[in-house]
Enzyme design. Structure first.
Site, short mmCIF file in Angstrom:
data_model
loop_
_atom_site.label_atom_id
_atom_site.label_comp_id
_atom_site.label_asym_id
_atom_site.label_seq_id
_atom_site.Cartn_x
_atom_site.Cartn_y
_atom_site.Cartn_z
N LEU B 16 11.75 1.60 69.60
CA LEU B 16 12.16 -0.09 70.21
C LEU B 16 10.89 -0.82 69.39
O LEU B 16 9.81 -0.46 68.68
CB LEU B 16 11.17 0.33 71.67
CG LEU B 16 12.39 0.59 73.25
CD1 LEU B 16 11.49 0.53 74.03
CD2 LEU B 16 13.66 -1.18 72.88
N CYS B 17 10.63 -2.01 69.87
CA CYS B 17 9.88 -3.12 69.25
C CYS B 17 7.57 -2.08 69.47
O CYS B 17 8.05 -1.86 70.13
CB CYS B 17 9.12 -4.09 69.89
SG CYS B 17 8.04 -5.38 69.50
N PRO B 18 7.62 -2.39 68.42
CA PRO B 18 7.57 -2.77 67.61
C PRO B 18 8.06 -1.91 65.88
O PRO B 18 8.37 -1.80 64.59
CB PRO B 18 6.03 -3.44 66.26
CG PRO B 18 4.76 -2.28 66.32
CD PRO B 18 5.92 -1.40 68.26
N ASP B 43 17.59 -1.65 69.50
CA ASP B 43 16.81 -2.47 70.71
C ASP B 43 17.22 -3.99 70.26
O ASP B 43 17.38 -4.06 69.54
CB ASP B 43 15.51 -2.15 69.87
CG ASP B 43 14.17 -3.30 70.65
OD1 ASP B 43 14.68 -3.91 72.03
OD2 ASP B 43 13.52 -3.23 70.34
#
Lengths: 155, 79
Positions: B16-18, B43
C-alpha cells in the site's frame, strides 16, 4: 523556489506521524528535497525508547514521552488497546509501520531536524534521539528551509 | 526483481501507499535511460499515483490498466 517540501511535525500521534512519513517518503520518491522539523510531541517520532528527563518534573514528563513505536492513535486509543488494534489491522492490510517509514525516509535522504527549544523544555538530550536526526536547530533554521520550499505543511 | 532485456519486472502486489511509488522510484535508478519497468500491483491507489508520479518526475507512462484485481503498468525511464 526549489522543488522542496518542508514539514513541521508537531503531533505525537500514530496516525498523524504515519501521514507525515507517508507524505515525506512519497515526496522524496517523486524527486523533492524533503525536510522534517520535529517539535514538541513530534519529538517522539525521533526519540529512542529511553526514559528522559533530568529534574523531577522532567522525569515525570519523560514517563509520558514515547518513541515512534510506542505512540497511540489520536482516536480510539483506550489506554493502549487502540494502539494494539491499529497495529494488528495495519499488519493485516500490509501497511508500513511508523518506525519502518522513518527508516525508509532516512534511506531516501529525507532531512530530519529536531527542535532545540522543545528538547530543552522536555529535557530530551541529543543522545536520546535516533541517528536519522541530522541536526538540532531552532526556528530560524527551519524557516530558512521553509522559505525555499514549494510546499510547507504543519502536522 | 528480475532483470529482463527490456528492463525490470517489479511485483508490488499487496503493498500500500507509499511503498509502490517508493519502490518504483528506487527501481528507475537501477535501469538505463530508455529501459522499461513492468510492474503488477493490487493497491487501487496505484491507478492515480503512478501516472501522477510519472508527470512529476518526467518519466514516461507506457501503459496502465486493471485486470480483475491486479493492476499492470509499464514505465519507461526517460531521464
Amino acid at each position: 523556489m526549489g522543488n522542496r517540501l518542508s514539514l513541521v511535525v508537531f503531533s505525537g500521534e500514530m496516525d498523524r506521524l504515519m501521514a507525515a512519513f507517508v507524505i515525506a517518503t512519497g515526496a522524496a520518491a517523486s524527486g523533492m528535497e524533503v525536510t522534517m522539523f520535529f517539535t514538541f510531541w513530534g519529538l517522539q517520532a525521533v526519540k529512542k525508547p529511553v526514559r528522559t528527563g533530568a529534574s523531577a518534573m522532567g522525569r515525570m514528563l519523560g514517563w509520558f514521552l514515547k518513541d515512534a513505536d510506542g505512540v497511540g492513535p489520536s482516536k480510539l486509543n483506550f489506554g493502549g488497546a487502540g494502539r494494539w488494534m491499529f497495529k494488528q489491522m495495519m499488519r493485516k492490510h500490509n501497511v508500513t509501520s511508523v518506525p519502518e517509514l522513518r527508516a525508509l525516509a532516512a534511506e531516501l535522504g529525507v532531512k530530519m531536524l529536531a527542535c532545540q527549544m522543545s528538547m530543552e523544555v522536555m529535557e530530551v538530550r541529543r543522545e536520546d534521539l535516533v541517528d536519522s536526526v541530522q541536526e538540532v536547530v531552532g526556528v530560524a533554521a527551519f524557516l530558512e528551509e521553509a522559505a525555499r520550499s514549494r510546499v510547507t505543511l504543519f502536522i | 526483481m528480475e532483470a529482463t532485456k527490456r528492463g525490470l519486472v517489479l511485483d508490488l502486489k499487496g503493498l500500500l501507499c507509499p511503498i509502490p511509488v517508493v519502490k518504483l522510484a528506487q527501481a528507475v535508478k537501477t535501469v538505463q535511460v530508455g529501459d522499461v519497468i513492468e510492474a503488477t500491483a493490487t493497491d487501487p491507489g496505484v491507478l492515480a499515483d503512478i501516472p501522477a508520479w510519472c508527470r512529476t518526475t518526467g518519466q514516461e507512462l507506457v501503459s496502465i490498466g486493471r485486470e480483475d484485481k491486479v493492476i499492470h503498468f509499464a514505465v519507461r525511464r526517460v531521464k
